[in-house]
Write an enzyme that holds these catalytic residues in place. Sequence first.
Site, PDB file in Angstrom:
ATOM      1  N   SER A   1       0.867  -1.184   0.000  1.00  0.00           N
ATOM      2  CA  SER A   1       0.000   0.000   0.000  1.00  0.00           C
ATOM      3  C   SER A   1       0.901   1.230   0.000  1.00  0.00           C
ATOM      4  CB  SER A   1      -0.870   0.027   1.254  1.00  0.00           C
ATOM      5  OG  SER A   1      -0.123   0.518   2.355  1.00  0.00           O
ATOM      6  N   ASP A   2       0.330   2.381  -0.289  1.00  0.00           N
ATOM      7  CA  ASP A   2       1.116   3.585  -0.054  1.00  0.00           C
ATOM      8  C   ASP A   2       1.015   3.917   1.440  1.00  0.00           C
ATOM      9  OD1 ASP A   2       2.758   5.768  -0.310  1.00  0.00           O
ATOM     10  OD2 ASP A   2       1.709   6.632  -2.017  1.00  0.00           O
ATOM     11  N   TRP A   3       1.841   4.836   1.872  1.00  0.00           N
ATOM     12  CA  TRP A   3       1.955   5.162   3.310  1.00  0.00           C
ATOM     13  C   TRP A   3       0.578   5.557   3.879  1.00  0.00           C
ATOM     14  CZ3 TRP A   3       6.599   6.174   6.381  1.00  0.00           C
ATOM     15  CH2 TRP A   3       6.335   6.754   7.618  1.00  0.00           C
ATOM     16  N   GLY A   4       0.059   4.697   4.736  1.00  0.00           N
ATOM     17  CA  GLY A   4      -1.212   5.013   5.386  1.00  0.00           C
ATOM     18  C   GLY A   4      -2.430   4.939   4.483  1.00  0.00           C
ATOM     19  N   SER A   5      -2.268   4.415   3.265  1.00  0.00           N
ATOM     20  CA  SER A   5      -3.415   4.483   2.338  1.00  0.00           C
ATOM     21  C   SER A   5      -4.519   3.490   2.712  1.00  0.00           C
ATOM     22  CB  SER A   5      -2.972   4.286   0.890  1.00  0.00           C
ATOM     23  OG  SER A   5      -2.558   2.957   0.658  1.00  0.00           O
TER      24      SER A   5
END
Length: 745
Positions: A282-286
Amino acid sequence: MTMKKTTLALAAALLPLLAHAQDAQIESKVAALMKQMTVAEKVGQLHQISGRLVTGPTSSDYAATLADIRLGKVGSMLNVKGVADTRAIQALALQSRLHIPLLFGQDVIHGYHTVFPVPLGESASWDMEAIEQSAHIAAREAAAAGIHWTFAPMVDVARDPRWGRVMEGAGEDAFLGSAIARARVHGFQGKQLGATDSVMATAKHFAAYGAAVAGRDYNAVDMSNQQLFEVYLPPFKAALDAGAATFMNSFNTLNGIPATGNAFLQHDILKDSWNFKGFVVSDWGSVREMVPHGYASDLADASVKAINAGSDMDMESYAHIKHLEDAVKSGKVNMKTLDDAVQRILYKKFELGLFDDPYRYSVAAREKAVLADPSHRAAALDVAQKSLVLLKNGVAGAKPLPLSRAAQKIAVIGPLADARRDLEGGWVVEGDRAPVVSILEGIRSHAGKAEVSYAPACDTRCSGTEGFAEAVATASKADVVVLAVGETWDLSGEAKSRTDITLPGHQEQLFAALKATGKPIVVVMLAGRPLVFNTIAEQADAIVYAWFPGSEGGNAVANVLFGDYNPSAKLPITFPRSVGQIPLSYAQYNTGRPVTDEKNVVYKSAYIDSVNTPRYAFGHGLSYTDFKYSGLTVSSKEMSPSQQVTLSFDLANTGKAEGTEIVQLYLRDMVASVVRPVKELKGFQKIHLQAGEQRRVSFTIDRELLSFFNSQLVWGAEAGDFKLMVGSASDDIRLEGAVKLLPSK
Ligand code: NOJ
């Protein structure tokens, strides 16, 4: 066949078999390990956290995080780098019950210790070998510092220069972007994953992140499947075909569904249709961000939605580690789904050789030797000079560039003239980086008999005009002025969207003050995106667009200014005249009311306050020599779907200097079941010619090149007429031809 050739042929035939056997071997190792794992341990493999918690400034979570690593609750970390730190943290992971090593990931975007030009800048080189080499050196340095995996390349097509992240990609075009995606993946991953001069690549951000509404970062994306398949997905497919080990999903929604929870993207397209075998991070915190998006009710729901949609590893949301075990117990997530995600990750850990030797990337002697390798700087200089775009050289015949080294006075002026940090651009690793050569320093060391004076005029953002008088006085005493202006490094990149993309501060005013001296002014512009600078475009004597050129930036700029390197770069993205024209691409549609005469645009698809044309078109870039295109032939007027035709023409260097031209092939499908753009790039070649030399250049045109996605998203070519165009830029077509594709029998 000689003995040697037979052996080689045999070896080539055996290679796929060997690879297959190795795959099977790894699969059985993964399966054996999976059998021993508890659900909690499996979930741990999907949890990725930032190392700043443990190697960065101390945090309250410090002890708890270290304990989690020892308990096998962490599968991967980002932002841990360097042999000492990676070894220390890996040692903790190896204390876990099953001794599963950690994966260390890092944003190695355009260099690690040696900083290369920002990706958009490198893309202007249209030089796949240089781009691959740059990625490979970045990988070599990173891999010597304990890193296994880079979150690059960013392959998002981007047509909106308000979006700060245009800097990280390859520009606006699917064809060029696909070639660059391949080169970067090959560069990062080298010949073989697991070699200690290579790192795993990540194709990001899947998908369509570059089309955020209004260029505002993280914003929603609404787009037809036609556009998605035609423009935004091809570079991802190219990265996958080049072997990209991982994909990263993105922050945006696509047609209402967050990419992280998007099964159409991650399952249907990536894992099913494209048969991707690596894993998705995932992207950071997505994962967590699906809550504010309004797609998940809470973190537990977000965890379920992400993994069920095909997002495997959770970067920094703490969603899986907190909730996935329960979700599996309650049946919201199948064990099969969890297993699939874990297997994908473990497979890569085996492939990298981490189970055999978890410290194989963390060897102090190698780190020291590799980071000091002088050939890396030479490569950074090479690609930097290939990235510099000569936008303009002279007004009415007089060409101020290249500068003479004879006895003359050169005034180097401007807020970025002696800057160093600004030459590196965003996304560089914290800490120990190679020294940067400033533009002033580069000019001084290349100037020969010329005398160099310097006045900064203002601070790097040019917030005041107090220094202008001194700058004007310095300029007045010189024969020529080199003015270094632009964006500072921190004005483009993630979360750096701008509504106003003109030069920050009082830089235009500075230009006007210097112009009033009557001296010839050569502008060197630094930026991570296309800027709008209409007065400078009209009134400067010459303009070199330098992007953020990296550690060797000053030397690269000096080589171009003094003609030691004849510029060859071409814009990979359109430069608009105003923000009002955005988004603007050369690959536009004709409309039912195209402008045919700029003087008569009433009831045409036009503006009443601006022309439609860009300031500088996609593919534009000048040289110190001239190239003549002539004698175009197309081997046949017609072709059946199984045939090919050859388009050829003569390219001559008619100037006095040797130089390189990037010839571009565009085509237009004149009538189709889905309207086609007026021009689509379908080929390019970089041709080096001595002064006076001429060469015949050829492109092969086959059915594949004429194909597109029809309204049913089926890839294919339709019979009919195609216009073929070759030229020096998308708005500088020199020769035209045609071919008719006959229907299939
Ligand atoms: C957020 C960015 O969107 C992504 O490109 C990057 O890889 C991660 N942060 C990790 O730093």
